[in-house]
Design a protein around this motif. Structure first.
Motif, PDB file in Angstrom:
ATOM      1  N   PHE A 129       0.818  -1.208   0.000  1.00 22.28           N
ATOM      2  CA  PHE A 129       0.000   0.000   0.000  1.00 22.28           C
ATOM      3  C   PHE A 129       0.857   1.266   0.000  1.00 22.28           C
ATOM      4  O   PHE A 129       0.526   2.250  -0.660  1.00 22.28           O
ATOM      5  CB  PHE A 129      -0.982   0.016   1.185  1.00 22.28           C
ATOM      6  CG  PHE A 129      -2.172  -0.857   0.941  1.00 22.28           C
ATOM      7  CD1 PHE A 129      -3.050  -0.584  -0.103  1.00 22.28           C
ATOM      8  CD2 PHE A 129      -2.430  -1.946   1.751  1.00 22.28           C
ATOM      9  CE1 PHE A 129      -4.154  -1.392  -0.337  1.00 22.28           C
ATOM     10  CE2 PHE A 129      -3.529  -2.763   1.521  1.00 22.28           C
ATOM     11  CZ  PHE A 129      -4.397  -2.487   0.478  1.00 22.28           C
ATOM     12  N   VAL A 130       1.977   1.239   0.717  1.00 18.15           N
ATOM     13  CA  VAL A 130       2.887   2.387   0.701  1.00 18.15           C
ATOM     14  C   VAL A 130       3.466   2.559  -0.705  1.00 18.15           C
ATOM     15  O   VAL A 130       3.535   3.686  -1.218  1.00 18.15           O
ATOM     16  CB  VAL A 130       4.007   2.232   1.756  1.00 18.15           C
ATOM     17  CG1 VAL A 130       5.087   3.295   1.576  1.00 18.15           C
ATOM     18  CG2 VAL A 130       3.429   2.298   3.159  1.00 18.15           C
ATOM     19  N   ALA A 131       3.860   1.455  -1.341  1.00 19.39           N
ATOM     20  CA  ALA A 131       4.408   1.527  -2.703  1.00 19.39           C
ATOM     21  C   ALA A 131       3.393   2.114  -3.672  1.00 19.39           C
ATOM     22  O   ALA A 131       3.729   2.982  -4.486  1.00 19.39           O
ATOM     23  CB  ALA A 131       4.843   0.140  -3.172  1.00 19.39           C
ATOM     24  N   LEU A 132       2.151   1.664  -3.575  1.00 20.71           N
ATOM     25  CA  LEU A 132       1.107   2.197  -4.467  1.00 20.71           C
ATOM     26  C   LEU A 132       0.867   3.683  -4.207  1.00 20.71           C
ATOM     27  O   LEU A 132       0.696   4.462  -5.146  1.00 20.71           O
ATOM     28  CB  LEU A 132      -0.186   1.401  -4.298  1.00 20.71           C
ATOM     29  CG  LEU A 132      -0.115  -0.053  -4.785  1.00 20.71           C
ATOM     30  CD1 LEU A 132      -1.396  -0.794  -4.418  1.00 20.71           C
ATOM     31  CD2 LEU A 132       0.167  -0.124  -6.272  1.00 20.71           C
ATOM     32  N   GLY A 133       0.894   4.076  -2.935  1.00 20.02           N
ATOM     33  CA  GLY A 133       0.729   5.488  -2.602  1.00 20.02           C
ATOM     34  C   GLY A 133       1.876   6.330  -3.119  1.00 20.02           C
ATOM     35  O   GLY A 133       1.668   7.423  -3.665  1.00 20.02           O
ATOM     36  N   LEU A 134       3.097   5.823  -2.986  1.00 17.19           N
ATOM     37  CA  LEU A 134       4.272   6.543  -3.484  1.00 17.19           C
ATOM     38  C   LEU A 134       4.256   6.624  -5.009  1.00 17.19           C
ATOM     39  O   LEU A 134       4.646   7.645  -5.591  1.00 17.19           O
ATOM     40  CB  LEU A 134       5.561   5.878  -3.011  1.00 17.19           C
ATOM     41  CG  LEU A 134       5.879   5.993  -1.520  1.00 17.19           C
ATOM     42  CD1 LEU A 134       7.073   5.120  -1.160  1.00 17.19           C
ATOM     43  CD2 LEU A 134       6.126   7.452  -1.142  1.00 17.19           C
ATOM     44  N   ARG A 135       3.781   5.568  -5.647  1.00 22.19           N
ATOM     45  CA  ARG A 135       3.698   5.587  -7.112  1.00 22.19           C
ATOM     46  C   ARG A 135       2.713   6.657  -7.575  1.00 22.19           C
ATOM     47  O   ARG A 135       2.976   7.395  -8.522  1.00 22.19           O
ATOM     48  CB  ARG A 135       3.275   4.214  -7.614  1.00 22.19           C
ATOM     49  CG  ARG A 135       3.264   4.120  -9.122  1.00 22.19           C
ATOM     50  CD  ARG A 135       3.016   2.695  -9.539  1.00 22.19           C
ATOM     51  NE  ARG A 135       2.972   2.623 -10.984  1.00 22.19           N
ATOM     52  CZ  ARG A 135       2.132   1.859 -11.653  1.00 22.19           C
ATOM     53  NH1 ARG A 135       1.286   1.094 -11.019  1.00 22.19           N
ATOM     54  NH2 ARG A 135       2.152   1.857 -12.957  1.00 22.19           N
ATOM     55  N   ARG A 136       1.565   6.748  -6.894  1.00 24.83           N
ATOM     56  CA  ARG A 136       0.589   7.787  -7.237  1.00 24.83           C
ATOM     57  C   ARG A 136       1.157   9.182  -6.964  1.00 24.83           C
ATOM     58  O   ARG A 136       0.948  10.097  -7.745  1.00 24.83           O
ATOM     59  CB  ARG A 136      -0.705   7.597  -6.435  1.00 24.83           C
ATOM     60  CG  ARG A 136      -1.648   6.589  -7.049  1.00 24.83           C
ATOM     61  CD  ARG A 136      -3.017   6.637  -6.413  1.00 24.83           C
ATOM     62  NE  ARG A 136      -3.036   6.066  -5.074  1.00 24.83           N
ATOM     63  CZ  ARG A 136      -3.150   4.783  -4.802  1.00 24.83           C
ATOM     64  NH1 ARG A 136      -3.232   3.909  -5.764  1.00 24.83           N
ATOM     65  NH2 ARG A 136      -3.175   4.367  -3.558  1.00 24.83           N
ATOM     66  N   LEU A 137       1.921   9.302  -5.872  1.00 24.83           N
ATOM     67  CA  LEU A 137       2.552  10.576  -5.542  1.00 24.83           C
ATOM     68  C   LEU A 137       3.523  10.983  -6.644  1.00 24.83           C
ATOM     69  O   LEU A 137       3.562  12.142  -7.045  1.00 24.83           O
ATOM     70  CB  LEU A 137       3.273  10.470  -4.201  1.00 24.83           C
ATOM     71  CG  LEU A 137       3.955  11.711  -3.663  1.00 24.83           C
ATOM     72  CD1 LEU A 137       2.912  12.765  -3.310  1.00 24.83           C
ATOM     73  CD2 LEU A 137       4.784  11.366  -2.438  1.00 24.83           C
ATOM     74  N   ARG A 138       4.268  10.022  -7.139  1.00 28.70           N
ATOM     75  CA  ARG A 138       5.236  10.308  -8.205  1.00 28.70           C
ATOM     76  C   ARG A 138       4.524  10.741  -9.489  1.00 28.70           C
ATOM     77  O   ARG A 138       4.978  11.630 -10.189  1.00 28.70           O
ATOM     78  CB  ARG A 138       6.088   9.080  -8.475  1.00 28.70           C
ATOM     79  CG  ARG A 138       7.102   9.320  -9.556  1.00 28.70           C
ATOM     80  CD  ARG A 138       7.958   8.133  -9.764  1.00 28.70           C
ATOM     81  NE  ARG A 138       8.935   8.457 -10.790  1.00 28.70           N
ATOM     82  CZ  ARG A 138       9.489   7.562 -11.569  1.00 28.70           C
ATOM     83  NH1 ARG A 138       9.211   6.296 -11.424  1.00 28.70           N
ATOM     84  NH2 ARG A 138      10.353   7.938 -12.477  1.00 28.70           N
ATOM     85  N   GLN A 139       3.397  10.082  -9.768  1.00 25.15           N
ATOM     86  CA  GLN A 139       2.674  10.415 -11.001  1.00 25.15           C
ATOM     87  C   GLN A 139       2.060  11.798 -10.946  1.00 25.15           C
ATOM     88  O   GLN A 139       1.911  12.460 -11.968  1.00 25.15           O
ATOM     89  CB  GLN A 139       1.582   9.358 -11.255  1.00 25.15           C
ATOM     90  CG  GLN A 139       2.153   8.027 -11.649  1.00 25.15           C
ATOM     91  CD  GLN A 139       1.095   6.930 -11.681  1.00 25.15           C
ATOM     92  OE1 GLN A 139      -0.001   7.087 -11.155  1.00 25.15           O
ATOM     93  NE2 GLN A 139       1.452   5.789 -12.282  1.00 25.15           N
ATOM     94  N   THR A 140       1.711  12.269  -9.731  1.00 23.51           N
ATOM     95  CA  THR A 140       1.103  13.589  -9.614  1.00 23.51           C
ATOM     96  C   THR A 140       2.140  14.697  -9.488  1.00 23.51           C
ATOM     97  O   THR A 140       1.818  15.848  -9.619  1.00 23.51           O
ATOM     98  CB  THR A 140       0.146  13.655  -8.416  1.00 23.51           C
ATOM     99  OG1 THR A 140       0.865  13.377  -7.208  1.00 23.51           O
ATOM    100  CG2 THR A 140      -0.999  12.683  -8.587  1.00 23.51           C
ATOM    101  N   ALA A 141       3.383  14.304  -9.207  1.00 16.96           N
ATOM    102  CA  ALA A 141       4.438  15.312  -9.000  1.00 16.96           C
ATOM    103  C   ALA A 141       4.938  15.872 -10.309  1.00 16.96           C
ATOM    104  O   ALA A 141       4.830  15.402 -11.364  1.00 16.96           O
ATOM    105  CB  ALA A 141       5.601  14.723  -8.228  1.00 16.96           C
TER     106      ALA A 141
END
Length: 185
Positions: free
Chosen positions: A173-185
């Motif tokens: 879940f942390v990995a998925l959250g970080l991936r979404r964070l990267r995509q929005t950055a």
């Protein structure tokens, strides 16, 4: 680029590491649950090597500070810790029994403390969850003791497997959250 966006992009890049941790933890958890005896043996040996290493380091540290009043106590602590470690390493089956008994007693004590804590929280919303957690801990302690010493062959491996699976889900879940964070950055 703002400092917050730069931080988000930097943190977001670590999602692959978290995904890798998730996969490793999930595989380890499944393996531990498929062979709880082997996982129990591995946990016992790991505990033994950890105690032995800490014991050796404590003994070395005690001799570094020979002049202080606590030298003998530090030395005795190191020797005792080393002996515990070596006993787990050279007799892991007896170590599994000892560690399982310790886990059962810890479940009972923690469960009792959670029950008392729950009743002290009683007027506060959510106190029931603390009560349920305490009841589960007490029940686990009783279940381990009810099948003791046979439970020693598998309980530590099962607990290790559940912990690894739990960590795997957390990392996922942390990995998925970080991936979404990267995509929005």
């Amino acid at each position: 680029m703002s400092e917050t966006k730069m931080h988000s992009a930097t943190v977001g890049r670590s999602w692959i590491w978290m995904a890798l941790f998730a996969v490793i933890s999930l595989i380890g958890g499944v393996m531990a649950l498929l062979n709880p005896f082997a996982a129990t043996m591995a946990a016992t040996l790991l505990a033994g090597w950890t105690f032995a290493l800490v014991g050796v380091l404590q003994i070395v540290q005690a001799f570094q500070d020979k002049g202080w009043g606590g030298f003998i106590w530090a030395l005795l602590f190191g020797i005792l810790t080393l002996v515990v470690g070596l006993s787990l390493i050279f007799n892991p089956l007896a170590g599994m029994v000892s560690l399982t008994l310790l886990v059962a007693v810890l479940f009972l004590i923690i469960g009792a403390i959670k029950l008392m804590y729950a009743f002290s929280l009683r007027p506060i919303s959510g106190w029931g969850w603390v009560l349920v957690s305490g009841l589960i801990a007490v029940a686990l302690g009783i279940m381990i003791l009810a099948d003791f010493p046979a439970s020693a062959a598998s309980i530590l491996g099962i607990l290790l497997g559940v912990e690894l699976l739990s960590n795997g889900v957390l990392f996922l879940f942390v990995a998925l959250g970080l991936r979404r964070l990267r995509q929005t950055a």
